[in-house]
Scaffold this motif. Structure first.
Motif, PDB file in Angstrom:
ATOM      1  N   GLY A  66       1.927  -0.996 -13.580  1.00 43.90           N
ATOM      2  CA  GLY A  66       0.506  -0.664 -13.655  1.00 43.90           C
ATOM      3  C   GLY A  66      -0.332  -1.480 -12.698  1.00 43.90           C
ATOM      4  O   GLY A  66      -1.548  -1.295 -12.615  1.00 43.90           O
ATOM      5  N   ALA A  67       0.306  -2.381 -11.952  1.00 43.99           N
ATOM      6  CA  ALA A  67      -0.417  -3.165 -10.945  1.00 43.99           C
ATOM      7  C   ALA A  67      -0.587  -2.315  -9.691  1.00 43.99           C
ATOM      8  O   ALA A  67       0.301  -1.549  -9.307  1.00 43.99           O
ATOM      9  CB  ALA A  67       0.346  -4.438 -10.611  1.00 43.99           C
ATOM     10  N   LEU A  68      -1.734  -2.453  -9.064  1.00 46.18           N
ATOM     11  CA  LEU A  68      -2.040  -1.773  -7.803  1.00 46.18           C
ATOM     12  C   LEU A  68      -2.365  -2.852  -6.787  1.00 46.18           C
ATOM     13  O   LEU A  68      -3.295  -3.634  -6.979  1.00 46.18           O
ATOM     14  CB  LEU A  68      -3.234  -0.828  -7.993  1.00 46.18           C
ATOM     15  CG  LEU A  68      -3.798  -0.139  -6.753  1.00 46.18           C
ATOM     16  CD1 LEU A  68      -2.725   0.657  -6.019  1.00 46.18           C
ATOM     17  CD2 LEU A  68      -4.963   0.774  -7.150  1.00 46.18           C
ATOM     18  N   ASN A  69      -1.566  -2.915  -5.737  1.00 49.25           N
ATOM     19  CA  ASN A  69      -1.754  -3.923  -4.703  1.00 49.25           C
ATOM     20  C   ASN A  69      -2.198  -3.252  -3.423  1.00 49.25           C
ATOM     21  O   ASN A  69      -1.698  -2.201  -3.057  1.00 49.25           O
ATOM     22  CB  ASN A  69      -0.458  -4.702  -4.456  1.00 49.25           C
ATOM     23  CG  ASN A  69       0.113  -5.273  -5.727  1.00 49.25           C
ATOM     24  OD1 ASN A  69       1.147  -4.814  -6.183  1.00 49.25           O
ATOM     25  ND2 ASN A  69      -0.555  -6.234  -6.319  1.00 49.25           N
ATOM     26  N   SER A  70      -3.146  -3.897  -2.738  1.00 51.70           N
ATOM     27  CA  SER A  70      -3.622  -3.381  -1.468  1.00 51.70           C
ATOM     28  C   SER A  70      -3.818  -4.536  -0.498  1.00 51.70           C
ATOM     29  O   SER A  70      -4.335  -5.590  -0.862  1.00 51.70           O
ATOM     30  CB  SER A  70      -4.942  -2.645  -1.665  1.00 51.70           C
ATOM     31  OG  SER A  70      -5.385  -2.148  -0.422  1.00 51.70           O
ATOM     32  N   SER A  71      -3.419  -4.296   0.741  1.00 49.15           N
ATOM     33  CA  SER A  71      -3.548  -5.329   1.759  1.00 49.15           C
ATOM     34  C   SER A  71      -3.734  -4.667   3.122  1.00 49.15           C
ATOM     35  O   SER A  71      -3.173  -3.606   3.389  1.00 49.15           O
ATOM     36  CB  SER A  71      -2.298  -6.207   1.776  1.00 49.15           C
ATOM     37  OG  SER A  71      -2.380  -7.150   2.820  1.00 49.15           O
ATOM     38  N   ASN A  72      -4.521  -5.325   3.960  1.00 52.82           N
ATOM     39  CA  ASN A  72      -4.666  -4.856   5.343  1.00 52.82           C
ATOM     40  C   ASN A  72      -4.161  -5.914   6.327  1.00 52.82           C
ATOM     41  O   ASN A  72      -4.477  -5.860   7.507  1.00 52.82           O
ATOM     42  CB  ASN A  72      -6.111  -4.467   5.657  1.00 52.82           C
ATOM     43  CG  ASN A  72      -7.067  -5.643   5.651  1.00 52.82           C
ATOM     44  OD1 ASN A  72      -6.685  -6.785   5.392  1.00 52.82           O
ATOM     45  ND2 ASN A  72      -8.333  -5.367   5.916  1.00 52.82           N
ATOM     46  N   GLY A  73      -3.404  -6.874   5.851  1.00 54.14           N
ATOM     47  CA  GLY A  73      -2.898  -7.949   6.690  1.00 54.14           C
ATOM     48  C   GLY A  73      -3.774  -9.187   6.653  1.00 54.14           C
ATOM     49  O   GLY A  73      -3.303 -10.298   6.802  1.00 54.14           O
ATOM     50  N   THR A  74      -5.075  -9.000   6.449  1.00 55.89           N
ATOM     51  CA  THR A  74      -6.017 -10.109   6.341  1.00 55.89           C
ATOM     52  C   THR A  74      -6.479 -10.284   4.902  1.00 55.89           C
ATOM     53  O   THR A  74      -6.461 -11.387   4.364  1.00 55.89           O
ATOM     54  CB  THR A  74      -7.253  -9.861   7.238  1.00 55.89           C
ATOM     55  OG1 THR A  74      -6.807  -9.660   8.582  1.00 55.89           O
ATOM     56  CG2 THR A  74      -8.213 -11.023   7.181  1.00 55.89           C
ATOM     57  N   ASN A  75      -6.890  -9.190   4.296  1.00 60.07           N
ATOM     58  CA  ASN A  75      -7.376  -9.198   2.915  1.00 60.07           C
ATOM     59  C   ASN A  75      -6.341  -8.566   2.002  1.00 60.07           C
ATOM     60  O   ASN A  75      -5.705  -7.577   2.365  1.00 60.07           O
ATOM     61  CB  ASN A  75      -8.683  -8.407   2.796  1.00 60.07           C
ATOM     62  CG  ASN A  75      -9.784  -9.007   3.636  1.00 60.07           C
ATOM     63  OD1 ASN A  75     -10.016 -10.206   3.590  1.00 60.07           O
ATOM     64  ND2 ASN A  75     -10.454  -8.170   4.420  1.00 60.07           N
ATOM     65  N   SER A  76      -6.221  -9.127   0.807  1.00 55.27           N
ATOM     66  CA  SER A  76      -5.318  -8.585  -0.195  1.00 55.27           C
ATOM     67  C   SER A  76      -6.066  -8.512  -1.524  1.00 55.27           C
ATOM     68  O   SER A  76      -6.727  -9.465  -1.917  1.00 55.27           O
ATOM     69  CB  SER A  76      -4.085  -9.487  -0.328  1.00 55.27           C
ATOM     70  OG  SER A  76      -3.191  -8.942  -1.252  1.00 55.27           O
ATOM     71  N   PHE A  77      -5.968  -7.360  -2.184  1.00 56.55           N
ATOM     72  CA  PHE A  77      -6.669  -7.151  -3.449  1.00 56.55           C
ATOM     73  C   PHE A  77      -5.701  -6.581  -4.471  1.00 56.55           C
ATOM     74  O   PHE A  77      -4.840  -5.765  -4.147  1.00 56.55           O
ATOM     75  CB  PHE A  77      -7.846  -6.188  -3.272  1.00 56.55           C
ATOM     76  CG  PHE A  77      -8.858  -6.665  -2.276  1.00 56.55           C
ATOM     77  CD1 PHE A  77      -9.723  -7.703  -2.588  1.00 56.55           C
ATOM     78  CD2 PHE A  77      -8.950  -6.079  -1.021  1.00 56.55           C
ATOM     79  CE1 PHE A  77     -10.663  -8.146  -1.680  1.00 56.55           C
ATOM     80  CE2 PHE A  77      -9.887  -6.520  -0.102  1.00 56.55           C
ATOM     81  CZ  PHE A  77     -10.740  -7.552  -0.432  1.00 56.55           C
ATOM     82  N   LEU A 105     -12.793  -2.686  -1.999  1.00 54.35           N
ATOM     83  CA  LEU A 105     -12.129  -1.582  -2.690  1.00 54.35           C
ATOM     84  C   LEU A 105     -12.822  -1.138  -3.970  1.00 54.35           C
ATOM     85  O   LEU A 105     -12.331  -0.261  -4.664  1.00 54.35           O
ATOM     86  CB  LEU A 105     -10.678  -1.966  -2.990  1.00 54.35           C
ATOM     87  CG  LEU A 105      -9.853  -2.417  -1.788  1.00 54.35           C
ATOM     88  CD1 LEU A 105      -8.439  -2.747  -2.215  1.00 54.35           C
ATOM     89  CD2 LEU A 105      -9.862  -1.398  -0.683  1.00 54.35           C
ATOM     90  N   ASP A 106     -13.970  -1.710  -4.288  1.00 54.85           N
ATOM     91  CA  ASP A 106     -14.619  -1.383  -5.559  1.00 54.85           C
ATOM     92  C   ASP A 106     -15.047   0.082  -5.645  1.00 54.85           C
ATOM     93  O   ASP A 106     -15.153   0.621  -6.738  1.00 54.85           O
ATOM     94  CB  ASP A 106     -15.777  -2.319  -5.876  1.00 54.85           C
ATOM     95  CG  ASP A 106     -16.939  -2.214  -4.907  1.00 54.85           C
ATOM     96  OD1 ASP A 106     -16.766  -1.667  -3.806  1.00 54.85           O
ATOM     97  OD2 ASP A 106     -18.035  -2.704  -5.252  1.00 54.85           O
ATOM     98  N   ASP A 107     -15.247   0.751  -4.499  1.00 51.43           N
ATOM     99  CA  ASP A 107     -15.591   2.182  -4.530  1.00 51.43           C
ATOM    100  C   ASP A 107     -14.446   3.043  -5.050  1.00 51.43           C
ATOM    101  O   ASP A 107     -14.659   4.188  -5.447  1.00 51.43           O
ATOM    102  CB  ASP A 107     -15.991   2.681  -3.140  1.00 51.43           C
ATOM    103  CG  ASP A 107     -17.414   2.293  -2.769  1.00 51.43           C
ATOM    104  OD1 ASP A 107     -18.197   1.976  -3.675  1.00 51.43           O
ATOM    105  OD2 ASP A 107     -17.737   2.320  -1.558  1.00 51.43           O
ATOM    106  N   LEU A 108     -13.239   2.501  -5.043  1.00 50.58           N
ATOM    107  CA  LEU A 108     -12.080   3.260  -5.523  1.00 50.58           C
ATOM    108  C   LEU A 108     -11.962   3.229  -7.043  1.00 50.58           C
ATOM    109  O   LEU A 108     -11.257   4.055  -7.625  1.00 50.58           O
ATOM    110  CB  LEU A 108     -10.793   2.711  -4.900  1.00 50.58           C
ATOM    111  CG  LEU A 108     -10.720   2.728  -3.382  1.00 50.58           C
ATOM    112  CD1 LEU A 108      -9.419   2.110  -2.907  1.00 50.58           C
ATOM    113  CD2 LEU A 108     -10.892   4.141  -2.845  1.00 50.58           C
ATOM    114  N   THR A 109     -12.653   2.286  -7.684  1.00 51.34           N
ATOM    115  CA  THR A 109     -12.602   2.180  -9.142  1.00 51.34           C
ATOM    116  C   THR A 109     -13.241   3.421  -9.753  1.00 51.34           C
ATOM    117  O   THR A 109     -14.425   3.676  -9.570  1.00 51.34           O
ATOM    118  CB  THR A 109     -13.328   0.908  -9.624  1.00 51.34           C
ATOM    119  OG1 THR A 109     -12.622  -0.230  -9.137  1.00 51.34           O
ATOM    120  CG2 THR A 109     -13.410   0.855 -11.135  1.00 51.34           C
TER     121      THR A 109
END
Length: 142
Positions: A66-77, A105-109
């Motif tokens: 249920g964890a959702l990980n996102s990263s662009n190489g600089t930022n990770s959320f 990424l708060d717009d994705l919530t």
């Protein structure tokens, strides 16, 4: 011969054949597809404004926990995800995404309704209603 047929039919049935949730197979398929590989956003329309570029370079991983990980190489959320159902069709499923910090990424919530889904592409909508256009979100597997 008739007795043999009756015996076969009785033993081949089980209580598992009575599926209390008729959407279980579709939901499980989508969950398995979503958990497979890394995804990227190829479309994000927020109230009629194309904000897809805000997610350029981000990779998303939907984990079985249920964890959702996102990263662009600089930022990770980190966030959470699940699929909820209130019926038997794709229209009755929602992809629930939560990023609990105010960040890029708060717009994705949101509780996103499915438009379409394949093993490599997920198209979602948030029906706003009223005068604002609906929000659209598309993930594609990398």
């Amino acid at each position: 011969m008739f007795n043999l047929l009756i015996c076969f039919l009785i033993t081949s049935c089980s209580s598992d054949d009575n599926n209390d949730n008729p959407n279980n197979t579709l939901q499980e398929t989508i969950e398995n597809d979503t958990q497979s590989g890394t995804w990227r956003i190829t479309k994000f329309i927020d109230s009629g404004i194309n904000e897809t570029s805000d997610f350029s370079g981000y990779n998303f991983t939907f984990n079985s926990t249920g964890a959702l990980n996102s990263s662009n190489g600089t930022n990770s959320f980190d966030g959470t995800w699940n699929i909820s159902s209130d019926g038997a069709d794709l229209d009755d499923l929602e992809l629930n995404i939560l990023f609990n910090l105010m960040n890029d990424l708060d717009d994705l919530t949101n509780d996103w309704d499915f438009i379409s889904q394949t093993s490599t592409k997920i198209e979602l909508i948030d029906i706003i209603g009223g005068v604002e256009p609906d929000d659209l979100l598309t993930y594609e597997r990398k």
